[in-house]
Each structure stands twice: as C-alpha cells, then as structure tokens.
Design an enzyme around this catalytic site. Sequence first.
Site, PDB file in Angstrom:
ATOM      1  N   ASP A  23       0.868  -1.168   0.000  1.00  0.00           N
ATOM      2  CA  ASP A  23       0.000   0.000   0.000  1.00  0.00           C
ATOM      3  C   ASP A  23       0.909   1.223   0.000  1.00  0.00           C
ATOM      4  OD1 ASP A  23      -2.239   1.617   0.145  1.00  0.00           O
ATOM      5  OD2 ASP A  23      -2.562   1.292   2.275  1.00  0.00           O
ATOM      6  N   ASP A  25      -0.136   5.099   0.932  1.00  0.00           N
ATOM      7  CA  ASP A  25      -0.365   6.059   2.017  1.00  0.00           C
ATOM      8  C   ASP A  25      -0.407   5.355   3.364  1.00  0.00           C
ATOM      9  OD1 ASP A  25      -0.538   8.153   0.153  1.00  0.00           O
ATOM     10  OD2 ASP A  25      -2.660   7.761  -0.174  1.00  0.00           O
TER      11      ASP A  25
END
Length: 134
Positions: A23, A25
């Site tokens: 991922d 953020d």
Amino acid sequence: MNDENLRLLQTWGIDTSWTLFLDRDGVINIRLINDYVKHWEEFTFINGVLDAMPLLAAADFKRIVVVSNQQGIGKKRMTNADLANINTHIAAAVEQVDCKIDGFYHCPHLVLKNCACRKPKTGMAWQAKSDFGE
C-alpha cells in the site's frame, strides 16, 4: 539478503516467489489526514522505508507492486497526471537505493461507487496479474 533475514521471512511464512503488494499512504509515505498527497512536494517517505527497500529487493520477490486508493482523483482534487508524477518520483527514489517497483496501480473512484478496484477488494491485484501475463 543475509541468512538471518531469509530465515525470518520463512518463519513468517513469506513466499518470495510471489508478488509483494505494498500500500502507499501510511505504508510508504506519511498519510495526510483529511487530505490527499496531490503533488510530489507533499510526499514524505516514512522513516526507514528507503532503508527497507533494499532488503525487499534482496529478498528476491518475483516483483514489487504499489497499490493505492486515490479517491482524490474522483473528487477532482488531483489528476491522473499528478499521481503519475508522484509515482515517477517514488520509483526514482527507490531505484537510488537499489530496489525496483515493477508497477503502480490505483483506484481513482469514490468510496460510494463500490467498485471492484478499491482496496480491500482485489481488482488491482487482478489487473497486475493480467498485465504481467500470469
């Protein structure tokens, strides 16, 4: 990768012959609360991420892919071009520490759209699998 790190990955049950999905953020960069990273100047790597990337490269994963929900695009707070520019800078920084990101995937849709590509759904993973011919 040294033997100790490889044993640690094996202890965790991590099969490095697979693709590693990261991922963005909150994992690679500092997540902006109630906002979006819209430009490279707003992007800050989390401490230790660039130190960890060579370890991931040394683990010899089949590939490393970044997946990210980016509803800021759907809200017209940023564009696909803005995101592509950020991704280009991320890739360059990671390459400077001898690692490579093989692909970037994002979901631009609003949460309410309930699309198949928005994490935690698997649409981006399936797209990566298709793109890499698997």
